[in-house]
Design an enzyme around this catalytic site. Structure first.
Site, mmCIF file in Angstrom:
data_model
loop_
_atom_site.group_PDB
_atom_site.id
_atom_site.type_symbol
_atom_site.label_atom_id
_atom_site.label_comp_id
_atom_site.label_asym_id
_atom_site.label_seq_id
_atom_site.Cartn_x
_atom_site.Cartn_y
_atom_site.Cartn_z
ATOM 1 N N ARG A 120 30.317 54.598 32.378
ATOM 2 C CA ARG A 120 30.246 53.179 32.746
ATOM 3 C C ARG A 120 29.246 52.932 33.891
ATOM 4 O O ARG A 120 28.631 51.877 33.980
ATOM 5 C CB ARG A 120 31.640 52.678 33.130
ATOM 6 C CG ARG A 120 31.660 51.191 33.317
ATOM 7 C CD ARG A 120 32.957 50.568 32.926
ATOM 8 N NE ARG A 120 32.880 49.151 33.197
ATOM 9 C CZ ARG A 120 33.518 48.228 32.527
ATOM 10 N NH1 ARG A 120 34.284 48.560 31.528
ATOM 11 N NH2 ARG A 120 33.397 46.952 32.839
ATOM 12 N N ASN A 128 30.175 33.613 39.321
ATOM 13 C CA ASN A 128 31.123 33.735 38.215
ATOM 14 C C ASN A 128 31.870 32.410 38.079
ATOM 15 O O ASN A 128 32.038 31.678 39.063
ATOM 16 C CB ASN A 128 32.113 34.868 38.514
ATOM 17 C CG ASN A 128 33.033 35.168 37.345
ATOM 18 O OD1 ASN A 128 32.727 34.854 36.195
ATOM 19 N ND2 ASN A 128 34.173 35.772 37.641
ATOM 20 N N THR A 129 32.294 32.101 36.873
ATOM 21 C CA THR A 129 33.177 30.946 36.679
ATOM 22 C C THR A 129 34.468 31.448 36.062
ATOM 23 O O THR A 129 34.468 32.442 35.328
ATOM 24 C CB THR A 129 32.560 29.871 35.756
ATOM 25 O OG1 THR A 129 32.650 30.309 34.407
ATOM 26 C CG2 THR A 129 31.121 29.576 36.099
ATOM 27 N N HIS A 130 35.546 30.755 36.377
ATOM 28 C CA HIS A 130 36.845 31.194 35.875
ATOM 29 C C HIS A 130 37.685 29.966 35.523
ATOM 30 O O HIS A 130 37.718 29.004 36.284
ATOM 31 C CB HIS A 130 37.553 32.045 36.933
ATOM 32 C CG HIS A 130 38.869 32.576 36.450
ATOM 33 N ND1 HIS A 130 38.953 33.554 35.481
ATOM 34 C CD2 HIS A 130 40.147 32.235 36.772
ATOM 35 C CE1 HIS A 130 40.237 33.804 35.231
ATOM 36 N NE2 HIS A 130 40.975 33.021 35.999
ATOM 37 N N ASP A 189 32.632 39.419 43.521
ATOM 38 C CA ASP A 189 32.578 40.727 44.178
ATOM 39 C C ASP A 189 33.142 41.771 43.215
ATOM 40 O O ASP A 189 33.235 41.512 42.014
ATOM 41 C CB ASP A 189 33.267 40.699 45.559
ATOM 42 C CG ASP A 189 34.760 40.434 45.443
ATOM 43 O OD1 ASP A 189 35.304 40.530 44.322
ATOM 44 O OD2 ASP A 189 35.381 40.132 46.482
ATOM 45 N N GLY A 198 36.058 42.831 42.660
ATOM 46 C CA GLY A 198 37.411 42.637 42.148
ATOM 47 C C GLY A 198 37.432 41.826 40.863
ATOM 48 O O GLY A 198 36.389 41.413 40.341
ATOM 49 N N ASP A 239 37.891 38.538 39.381
ATOM 50 C CA ASP A 239 37.902 37.115 39.734
ATOM 51 C C ASP A 239 38.233 36.883 41.201
ATOM 52 O O ASP A 239 38.948 35.940 41.557
ATOM 53 C CB ASP A 239 38.843 36.341 38.799
ATOM 54 C CG ASP A 239 38.340 36.363 37.362
ATOM 55 O OD1 ASP A 239 37.127 36.211 37.160
ATOM 56 O OD2 ASP A 239 39.152 36.569 36.447
HETATM 57 C C1 GAR Z 1 34.953 30.206 30.238
HETATM 58 O O1 GAR Z 1 36.058 29.340 30.321
HETATM 59 C C2 GAR Z 1 34.941 31.161 31.423
HETATM 60 O O2 GAR Z 1 35.457 30.623 32.584
HETATM 61 C C3 GAR Z 1 35.838 32.260 30.929
HETATM 62 O O3 GAR Z 1 35.406 32.450 29.612
HETATM 63 C C4 GAR Z 1 35.063 31.174 29.060
HETATM 64 C C5 GAR Z 1 33.748 31.333 28.325
HETATM 65 O O4 GAR Z 1 33.564 30.282 27.438
HETATM 66 N N1 GAR Z 1 35.719 33.410 31.785
HETATM 67 C C6 GAR Z 1 36.764 34.128 32.218
HETATM 68 O O5 GAR Z 1 37.900 33.947 31.818
HETATM 69 C C7 GAR Z 1 36.425 35.195 33.243
HETATM 70 N N2 GAR Z 1 37.598 35.717 33.834
HETATM 71 P P1 GAR Z 1 32.190 30.088 26.646
HETATM 72 O O6 GAR Z 1 31.796 31.444 26.062
HETATM 73 O O7 GAR Z 1 32.508 29.080 25.576
HETATM 74 O O8 GAR Z 1 31.162 29.577 27.630
#
Ligand code: GAR
Length: 194
Positions: A64, A106-108, A140, A142, A144
């Site tokens: 990895r 990152n987005t969550h 970072d 971790g 999320d």
């Molecule tokens: C999004 O809602 C994003 O926040 C999530 O995956 C989805 C991607 O949607 N990410 C996570 O859960 C990270 N922990 P998309 O492929 O339709 O843009």
């Protein structure tokens, strides 16, 4: 401001960034879109928009750390000011983070620090919260974790399923991501990080 976007899935949030960059409402150049596996909708969307794409397929690596190094190299080749994980469902290591210090967003789909991980929407629904939402942060090492840049709340409706709730969260998530990138682009135009 140059960005590289990383995806693992359908890339509907990426599509919103592609559209905003194309219509000039978001002053960023999407230098490339990368994925951790072949055949993602996100890479297809990028290719359809004429954006360069790459895949660093985790399944092809026994080690990895080596995957992280190759991913960092593939991203760095596009000289991004910021790297955006947009539904990129892999944890990167410190080597990758050190290559883009404080430059990996990152987005969550939950109000962190609640409900981190791969099932933020499902977990919030199962817990029974009445309000959830989305978070944009600097990632970072971790799961999320990392400094939060922006959040938006989304009410949970009694009839919600994971799918309906996730769709409403994504509407806010796209807005928040584009707003955050616009803010970073404005600050880089004023001599901030570029
Ligand atoms: C999004 O809602 C994003 O926040 C999530 O995956 C989805 C991607 O949607 N990410 C996570 O859960 C990270 N922990 P998309 O492929 O339709 O843009």
């Amino acid at each position: 401001m140059r960005i590289v976007v990383l995806v693992s899935g359908t890339g509907s949030n990426l599509q919103a960034v592609l559209d905003a960059a194309a219509d000039g409402s978001l002053p960023v150049t999407i230098a490339a879109v990368g994925a951790d596996r072949p055949g993602t909708g996100g890479v297809e969307r990028a290719a359809a928009a004429g954006i360069e794409t790459f895949v660093v397929d985790l399944k092809q690596y026994a080690d990895r750390g080596e995957w992280n190094r190759d991913l960092a190299r593939a991203v760095a080749a596009h000289e991004p000011a910021y790297v955006v994980s947009s539904g990129f469902m892999r944890i990167v290591d410190q080597h990758f983070l050190d290559a883009f210090p404080d430059r990996y967003l990152n987005t969550h789909p939950a109000l962190l620090p609640s409900f981190p991980g791969a099932h933020g929407v499902r977990d919030a629904l199962a817990y029974g919260v009445k309000v959830t939402g989305c978070t944009v942060m600097i990632a970072d090492a971790g799961v999320d974790t990392g400094p939060i840049l922006a959040q938006a709340a989304v009410p949970v409706l009694p009839e919600d399923t994971e799918e309906t709730l996730h769709e409403r969260i994504k509407v806010e998530e796209r807005r928040l991501l584009i707003e955050t990138l616009a803010g970073l682009a404005a600050s880089s135009a004023q001599g901030g990080p570029s």
